[in-house]
Structures are given as C-alpha cells and as structure tokens.
Enzyme design. Sequence first.
Site, PDB file in Angstrom:
ATOM      1  N   ASP A   1     -13.076  -9.929  -6.364  1.00 14.65           N
ATOM      2  CA  ASP A   1     -11.853  -9.810  -5.557  1.00 14.65           C
ATOM      3  C   ASP A   1     -10.582  -9.707  -6.395  1.00 14.65           C
ATOM      4  O   ASP A   1      -9.570  -9.217  -5.908  1.00 14.65           O
ATOM      5  CB  ASP A   1     -11.762 -10.970  -4.561  1.00 14.65           C
ATOM      6  CG  ASP A   1     -12.778 -10.798  -3.435  1.00 14.65           C
ATOM      7  OD1 ASP A   1     -12.652  -9.827  -2.682  1.00 14.65           O
ATOM      8  OD2 ASP A   1     -13.715 -11.610  -3.350  1.00 14.65           O
TER       9      ASP A   1
ATOM     10  N   TYR B   1     -12.527 -12.676   4.241  1.00 12.63           N
ATOM     11  CA  TYR B   1     -12.320 -14.042   3.767  1.00 12.63           C
ATOM     12  C   TYR B   1     -10.858 -14.342   3.469  1.00 12.63           C
ATOM     13  O   TYR B   1     -10.102 -13.449   3.107  1.00 12.63           O
ATOM     14  CB  TYR B   1     -13.086 -14.254   2.444  1.00 12.63           C
ATOM     15  CG  TYR B   1     -14.318 -15.104   2.611  1.00 12.63           C
ATOM     16  CD1 TYR B   1     -15.561 -14.530   2.791  1.00 12.63           C
ATOM     17  CD2 TYR B   1     -14.221 -16.496   2.602  1.00 12.63           C
ATOM     18  CE1 TYR B   1     -16.689 -15.309   2.956  1.00 12.63           C
ATOM     19  CE2 TYR B   1     -15.349 -17.277   2.768  1.00 12.63           C
ATOM     20  CZ  TYR B   1     -16.576 -16.686   2.943  1.00 12.63           C
ATOM     21  OH  TYR B   1     -17.678 -17.457   3.106  1.00 12.63           O
TER      22      TYR B   1
HETATM   23  N1  ABN Z   1     -14.090  -9.014  -0.340  1.00 18.24           N
HETATM   24  C1  ABN Z   1     -14.067  -7.658  -0.691  1.00 18.24           C
HETATM   25  C2  ABN Z   1     -12.854  -6.928  -0.198  1.00 18.24           C
HETATM   26  C3  ABN Z   1     -11.591  -7.378  -0.511  1.00 18.24           C
HETATM   27  C4  ABN Z   1     -10.494  -6.698  -0.049  1.00 18.24           C
HETATM   28  C5  ABN Z   1     -10.659  -5.569   0.722  1.00 18.24           C
HETATM   29  C6  ABN Z   1     -11.917  -5.129   1.041  1.00 18.24           C
HETATM   30  C7  ABN Z   1     -13.007  -5.820   0.582  1.00 18.24           C
HETATM   31 CU    CU Z   2     -18.808 -17.957   1.788  1.00 18.91          CU
END
Ligand code: ABN
Ligand code: CU
Length: 597
Positions: free
Chosen positions: A201, A285
Amino acid sequence: MEELVLVEHVCRKDPKVIEQCEISGIPKEDMHKVYCDPWTIGYDERFGNKTRFQQALMYYRPNLDDCQYQYPLDFCPIYDAENQKIVDIDIPKVRRPLSKVAPTNYHPAAIEKTGGYRNDLKPINITQPQGVSFTMDGRQIRWQNWRFHIGFNYREGIVLSDIAYNDKGTFRPIFYRLSLAEMVVPYGNPEHPHQRKHAFDLGEYGAGYMTNSLALGCDCKGSIHYLDAHFPTRSGAVRTIKNAICIHEEDSGILFKHTDFRDESVIVTRGRKLVIQQIFTAANYEYAVQWIFHQDGTIQPEIKLTGILNTYSMNPDEDTKGWGTQVYPGVNAHNHQHLFCLRIDANVDGPNNTVFMADAVPSQAPVGSPENYHGNAFYAQRTKLDTTGNAATDYNGATSRTWEICNTSRLHPYSKKPSSYKLVSREVPGLLPKEGSLVWKRAGFARHAVYVTRYEDDQLWPAGRHVPQTSGEPSLGLPEWVGDGTESVDDTDIVLWHTFGVVHIPAPEDFPVMPVEPITLLLRPRNFFTNNPVLDVPPSYSSTPSQVAASGAGVTNAADKMSKLAFPAGGCCAVDEANGGDATAVANGTNGGTSGH
Ligand code: ABN
Ligand code: CU
C-alpha cells in the site's frame, strides 16, 4: 489514484465486461451499478512489466448506498493503463452468480431499519481549559522534554525527524528519522488469480496520497492542531489535503503509583501522551497510523486497522477449504496478513550505534550444579548483531525477545550497560507465503522481523524504489542491501528495519465494517536516563508516612476538578429496567467522598 478512478468507467463500457456481468446475472442497463476496485496487478508473468496494468476487482451495488463488498463478482478484468482498455479477463472455471441475498449495511438509515442506535451513551468530553501543553515552531514540535520535526510525503505519510529528549537541560539525540516505510498484505487463497492479491500500500499506492482529511471531534477529540499535506498531481498542479495530520494530547492513565501497605501513604501520578496521527484509505481498508509519545521517553507506534474486508464471491454450498471465511451469505473473505515495515534510523546519543538481540533464558548450568544449585537462575542473553547477515533475525515469544539499539561508548553510571532504546514488539507473525513464492520474492523485507543495515542516503524503500510490477527477480530493497551479509553494522551509522503485523483470519464480526484492531509496539529508553525520568511530573496525590501520622492527609498537587462521583447521592445507582440493568454498582460514600484522592 487518478489512474485508478478511470478503470471503473472503462470497465462499465467494455463489451467483454458487460458480457461477464450478464453471465453473472446483471442486465446491460444496470452497468452503472457495477463497481470496481482497481489494484495494481502486482506481478503476472503473462503481462510482465513493460506496460502498466491494473487488476479490476469487481462488485455490484443494487442501490447507491449499499456496500458493494457484499456483492463481489467472480471475474477479474485486466486493464492496460497506458492504452486505457481492458486487455483480458480472468474467469474462474466454477462460476458464482451474483448473490440475491438482502443487503446488510452500516449507514444510519440501515441501522434505523434494524432496531436503531443504542441509547444508553451519555456524552464524554475531553477538556483542556488552559489549552494544550505542546508548542509548534513551523513543523517542529516541543512537548514534555521532546523535540522533533513532523514531515509528510506521498509515500510514507508521516515522517518524524531529529527526535531528541531534553535530559535535565541537554537535548540528547535518539532517532534521526522514523517512518512507516512499506507494508504488504498477502492473501492466502491459492486459486488463480488470488495470488496476485498482495498489496504494497505504500510502494504501490502511497500512504500520503491516500490520506484522509481529518475532522474535528470525529477522527480525534479534544484540542487538536492540524497540519496540511501538499502533493503534485499528474498535471503538475498542487493538491492539498487539509488536516492530513492531527496532533493532540490524551490522558494515558497512571504514570506511576505506590502505596505503603503499612499506613496507606501513597503517591499517584497520572500520565499523558502526545498523539501524531494520520488515517489513510487503501480502497476497502482504513489504516490509522499513530505515533504516540510518552512522558517517560517511550515512543509507541500504533496502527489501527478498520474499514472493510476484501471479499470474493462464493456459491451457497461452496466450501472455503479453510482459505477464507463466509462472513455473510455469498461473501468469502480470504485469509490475509497485514505486515508493516518500520524504518528506524537510529541516533541514540549520536550516530554510531550497535544492535543487540536480548533473550531471557535460564542459566545453562544444570540444577544441582554450583552455578545454579536450585535451578532458578535466568538472565538476559545478549547477542551482538554485528553484520547485516547476523542481524536478519526473527521474533521469539518464548524468550521475550527484544532488540536494543545501543551506544556502546556511553555506559550508564549504575548499570554499566550501554545507553539504549529497546524495540519491544510482540505481534510479529512470520511471512506466511512460502520461500520462493511471488510474495516472498517481492516483499523481501518481510522475510525476517529485524534487519540492520548501514545508513545510505538512497535506502528508504525496503521493497525497492519502484514497487509496481516488480517480479521479485531479483528481490529489490532490503535483500540487495543485506547483500552477502558480511558488511559490518557494529558501532556505525545504522538503520533498523522492523516488520510486524497481524494474521487476519476473517470472522463475521469483521463485517460489514470492521471494529478497530490495534497493533502496537514500543521503543523504550533502557540504561539511557539516570533513573525514572518522570519523577518531576506533578502527582495527583501524595502523602508521606510522616504526613499520614500527623494528619491523615497528604498533598494534592494536580487535582482534577472535573472528576466526580458517578452516583453522588451516596445511594445505589439508578437502574434502567428497560435496559435490563443489574443494580450491582454501589457509590462509595465514605472513602471516595472524603479522603480527597
Ligand atoms: N489495498 C490495495 C489498494 C489500495 C488503494 C487503491 C486500490 C487498491
Ligand atoms: Cu485484515
């Protein structure tokens, strides 16, 4: 992020995607209800890394306010970002049509429909009537003997630099730079194309780019100071994220306390902490990253995980085979890890530091031997991590393993041990993808809990400078810097890299939105201060044996005038029959009411 937004529009118009939607049970005219979370492809050898690709994780929203993660679709288009078109679609052998189950949502209207909000919460307020106890000079902060600089960039988000503590008039350097430098979230379902789900990320998206604009009284409560963040956009304009960082103080419970059992003379001193926070949204998330400073010289990085699980579709009679959990009918949330890599650029009493690994172990001498006759002896076994190879080490809960960043030229006058900062981290799962796997190759930094390297200006990114579509051959970043493992990291300018995190086996309680799961660790002064560095924090209450003998009362230095008895009448608490309350709490009218502490 600008590139990602385009993918959904292209998907909705692509004839092959429309065809797959129809096969899933979505008519053409409902394509505006089809959504996608584009993830960078990770690495797929069919496509290589000459062109930028996204993998489009597909979802459906029956109504605009429904959460799409409860309606995952079973196919995955591949998007060519340079030509802005869909070039392929991964389609599973076993099809999983769109779920027809009624939606579950977390927004207020949905909660009202399912019984409404609980109504037994009274307000709780944080007041600082005389303002905050920190000062800012530009981006440099001072608080309770601490002094440091708060930076921010597109990739790491918050970066703290020049961290020093005023020890009785002298600012002693501790860390040159602290940041969350990378993370990886590998998913554990072996079926193609889920091996591609392992987001970096920071290196692939940017914790800075994805950071939220924080709201007063919501993301943080009390008296808050905010800092903005500024980034270039693709066109060269400036994008500002207002309130990207929040800074505030919180009560942190008891700092220290002791009662003499003979006469109940007592000292009790309350502590507080300073929190520097950002929250970023990585598609489904949320990660709240907090840098918490304590008065006693401890720094506590803490990450709070919340937001929504990444989900995949499942048929009503399908077996998840242990690789995931059905968290709602038709919704399979795959097992995954969240592994975070901290970059700790050490400067403990100066640039030349050495890392030791400390393990609590029993004496090697057998029971009955002269050295350990009763068999009870144990000690902290310290192993010097003198080369990059020796320093690649793992966590061991059985020995309460910690790592000490030491200045061996500065010995404590009493303990004769080196001045140090100790890394205490207890949530350190190993990387579960196997040696030789794609994630193992790409996320080389996560193979061990700790690495130590010699400081180099351009070594900031432990999975490599450019992460998207790296094949892991060769592994970039930390594995390159560790090299053949022979470089000395003894008494020199070093960086410690620490990977910690959680294994997330999803459960229905994580759905439709996850209650926060915190992960925390400590950087603690050891043999650094002459003695307890917070003895000068005013106590809330103190009585010495002589004061107790003379009058039974002590001195209240920092009484909290806002605190009061929960049930002041001295009788029993009110019982709310409607809530099925149980009258067990009794107000303490004598002790709590008269003794003053
Ligand atoms: N968790 C992967 C992700 C982050 C930002 C945008 C798309 C996907
Ligand atoms: Cu998790």
